[in-house]
Design an enzyme around this catalytic site. Structure first.
Site, PDB file in Angstrom:
ATOM      1  N   LYS A   1     123.236 -73.163  97.568  1.00 39.91           N
ATOM      2  CA  LYS A   1     122.962 -72.729  98.945  1.00 39.91           C
ATOM      3  C   LYS A   1     121.591 -73.270  99.387  1.00 39.91           C
ATOM      4  O   LYS A   1     120.813 -73.752  98.549  1.00 39.91           O
ATOM      5  CB  LYS A   1     122.979 -71.200  99.015  1.00 39.91           C
ATOM      6  CG  LYS A   1     121.905 -70.524  98.180  1.00 39.91           C
ATOM      7  CD  LYS A   1     122.134 -69.028  98.087  1.00 39.91           C
ATOM      8  CE  LYS A   1     121.058 -68.364  97.250  1.00 39.91           C
ATOM      9  NZ  LYS A   1     121.356 -66.949  96.962  1.00 39.91           N
TER      10      LYS A   1
ATOM     11  N   ARG B   1     122.780 -54.510 100.114  1.00 43.12           N
ATOM     12  CA  ARG B   1     122.797 -55.680 100.967  1.00 43.12           C
ATOM     13  C   ARG B   1     124.264 -55.846 101.361  1.00 43.12           C
ATOM     14  O   ARG B   1     124.725 -55.154 102.254  1.00 43.12           O
ATOM     15  CB  ARG B   1     122.199 -56.883 100.223  1.00 43.12           C
ATOM     16  CG  ARG B   1     121.653 -57.942 101.139  1.00 43.12           C
ATOM     17  CD  ARG B   1     120.844 -59.002 100.415  1.00 43.12           C
ATOM     18  NE  ARG B   1     121.607 -59.740  99.414  1.00 43.12           N
ATOM     19  CZ  ARG B   1     121.155 -60.794  98.745  1.00 43.12           C
ATOM     20  NH1 ARG B   1     119.932 -61.245  98.985  1.00 43.12           N
ATOM     21  NH2 ARG B   1     121.897 -61.426  97.856  1.00 43.12           N
TER      22      ARG B   1
ATOM     23  N   TYR C   1      89.634 -74.981 108.565  1.00 43.70           N
ATOM     24  CA  TYR C   1      89.767 -74.010 109.653  1.00 43.70           C
ATOM     25  C   TYR C   1      89.282 -72.637 109.214  1.00 43.70           C
ATOM     26  O   TYR C   1      89.572 -72.191 108.111  1.00 43.70           O
ATOM     27  CB  TYR C   1      91.227 -73.892 110.089  1.00 43.70           C
ATOM     28  CG  TYR C   1      91.722 -75.068 110.899  1.00 43.70           C
ATOM     29  CD1 TYR C   1      91.163 -75.381 112.139  1.00 43.70           C
ATOM     30  CD2 TYR C   1      92.769 -75.852 110.433  1.00 43.70           C
ATOM     31  CE1 TYR C   1      91.636 -76.455 112.886  1.00 43.70           C
ATOM     32  CE2 TYR C   1      93.253 -76.926 111.169  1.00 43.70           C
ATOM     33  CZ  TYR C   1      92.680 -77.221 112.405  1.00 43.70           C
ATOM     34  OH  TYR C   1      93.144 -78.268 113.137  1.00 43.70           O
TER      35      TYR C   1
ATOM     36  N   MET D   1      97.827 -78.042 108.949  1.00 38.47           N
ATOM     37  CA  MET D   1      99.191 -78.514 109.189  1.00 38.47           C
ATOM     38  C   MET D   1      99.510 -79.738 108.315  1.00 38.47           C
ATOM     39  O   MET D   1     100.590 -79.838 107.738  1.00 38.47           O
ATOM     40  CB  MET D   1      99.373 -78.870 110.663  1.00 38.47           C
ATOM     41  CG  MET D   1     100.776 -79.329 111.001  1.00 38.47           C
ATOM     42  SD  MET D   1     100.953 -79.823 112.721  1.00 38.47           S
ATOM     43  CE  MET D   1     101.024 -78.245 113.528  1.00 38.47           C
TER      44      MET D   1
HETATM   45  C1  LIG Z   1     121.288 -66.805  95.614  1.00 36.46           C
HETATM   46  C2  LIG Z   1     122.279 -66.038  94.829  1.00 36.46           C
HETATM   47  C3  LIG Z   1     122.428 -66.244  93.458  1.00 36.46           C
HETATM   48  C4  LIG Z   1     121.487 -67.138  92.669  1.00 36.46           C
HETATM   49  O1  LIG Z   1     120.304 -66.429  92.412  1.00 36.46           O
HETATM   50  P1  LIG Z   1     119.113 -67.061  91.529  1.00 36.46           P
HETATM   51  O2  LIG Z   1     118.113 -65.977  91.451  1.00 36.46           O
HETATM   52  O3  LIG Z   1     118.612 -68.246  92.293  1.00 36.46           O
HETATM   53  O4  LIG Z   1     119.711 -67.434  90.234  1.00 36.46           O
HETATM   54  C5  LIG Z   1     123.458 -65.586  92.814  1.00 36.46           C
HETATM   55  N1  LIG Z   1     124.272 -64.741  93.484  1.00 36.46           N
HETATM   56  C6  LIG Z   1     124.136 -64.487  94.799  1.00 36.46           C
HETATM   57  C7  LIG Z   1     125.053 -63.544  95.470  1.00 36.46           C
HETATM   58  C8  LIG Z   1     123.130 -65.124  95.508  1.00 36.46           C
HETATM   59  O5  LIG Z   1     123.000 -64.871  96.824  1.00 36.46           O
END
Ligand SMILES: *Cc1c(COP(=O)(O)O)cnc(C)c1O
Length: 359
Positions: A35, A131, A254, A302
């Protein structure tokens, strides 16, 4: 000459890290979590590197899943947030994706759909993270309704841990999950990287490693990436493009947040928050110049940041700088900046040219 900043992605390190995940997985299917553009490493690139060895992939977006199918990926592809509207389901079936079903709205969409082909689904249970997922109370009903759908070919039970990376661990959530899954006879998917590395009891039939594939420790406060045998995949480098000699009392950057207490020599690096370097990284964040560890100074701008060359008299304009990656753990930089390596990687800006290496 282009601006000297570069991100180098080591494809062999990515494969190596996947094999480490796989070695911890027993006979479970290990889904490479790609992802967020493979945590900033490039989705297409990561899938090209892992395509021959990964058991499957997990991501969020239908368009990304289509890209994987178009690239020839035949392994399972899990959609971690499932589908978002009824029209998505036709594509899910056509592309043979495995969506998460995590709430009532998705269940209703599935019940109303007429799918061209049956699909495999991941039924997500909320075991305490609050969640996504069905509560313990809603789960039995959701499972019964999924089981009644002819379009659902198989069901894997899934949950996600909120504290697999800290002292609290997974025991509370795992107990809730086990009580619910008991007797169902269904395969289960529980583990992210931290759970996979720390809790063999959470391996089940499908694991979902993400960050460890990219070479970071999912729990840097407890265990370093090297100790886990992981290799960094992304190395962010640049160069010193300016040098200033300071006397006591002069300030840097800055806001003038850093003041020299004596004579100092500082280097200015072509890397700033518009490249993805965290603006909140304070003075003393580690950085390598000419392969030697030193520290950042003052506020990140930046396009530039400053570092301490007082003790590195041989380094100057043109010296190579490593912001994180090989020989400078992204976990150390992230910790100094009060964040996690996940955020550093995902924030890599599109303006940074990416090169690949393989070995
Ligand atoms: C992002 C995610 C993972 C992977 O998690 P890591 O901590 O990067 O290994 C696994 N399961 C779900 C549902 C996630 O959203």
């Amino acid at each position: 000459m282009p601006r000297p900043i570069r991100a180098s992605i080591n494809l062999e390190a990515l494969r190596h890290n996947y094999r480490i995940a796989k070695a911890r997985s027993g006979s479970a299917m290990a889904l490479a979590v790609v992802k967020a553009n493979a945590y900033g490493h490039g989705l297409e690139r990561a899938v090209r590197a892992l395509g021959d060895i990964a058991d499957g992939f997990a991501l969020l977006d239908l368009a990304e899943a289509r890209l994987l199918r178009d690239a020839g990926v035949t392994q399972p592809i899990v959609l971690l947030e499932g589908f978002f509207e009824p029209e998505d389901l036709r594509q899910v079936a056509e592309l043979q994706l495995r969506p998460t079903v995590h709430g009532e709205a998705q269940l209703v969409m599935l019940e109303r759909a007429s799918l061209p082909k049956p699909i495999d689904v991941m039924l997500k249970i909320n075991t305490g993270m609050n969640r996504l997922g069905f509560t313990a109370a809603a789960f039995p009903g959701a499972l019964a309704r999924l089981r009644a759908l002819p379009a659902v070919r198989s069901i894997t039970l899934m949950t996600h841990f909120a504290q697999s990376d800290d002292e609290v661990g997974i025991s509370g959530q795992l107990a809730v999950f086990k009580t619910l899954a008991h007797g169902s006879g269904l395969p289960v998917s529980l583990a992210n990287s931290a759970a996979l590395l720390r809790f063999p009891e959470a391996v089940g039939q499908v694991v979902r490693p993400g960050i460890m594939l990219y070479g970071s420790s999912p729990m840097p406060a407890l265990q370093r990436a090297e100790a886990l045998g992981l290799r960094p995949v992304m190395t962010l480098t640049s160069e010193i493009i300016g040098v200033q000699e300071l006397v006591a009392g002069q300030r840097v950057g800055y806001g003038g947040t850093f003041t020299a207490s004596g004579a100092m020599r500082i280097g200015v690096v072509a890397c700033g928050y518009a490249d993805g370097y965290p603006r909140h990284a304070p003075t003393d964040t580690p950085i390598l110049v000419g392969g030697r560890r030193t520290r950042t100074l003052g506020r990140v701008s930046m396009d530039m940041l400053a570092c301490d060359l007082t003790h590195l008299p041989d380094e100057g304009v043109g010296s190579p700088v490593t912001l994180w990656g090989e020989r400078l753990s992204a976990d150390d930089v992230a910790t100094a900046a009060g964040t996690i390596s996940y955020e550093l990687f995902c924030a890599l800006a599109p303006r940074v040219p990416v090169t690949e290496k393989d070995g």
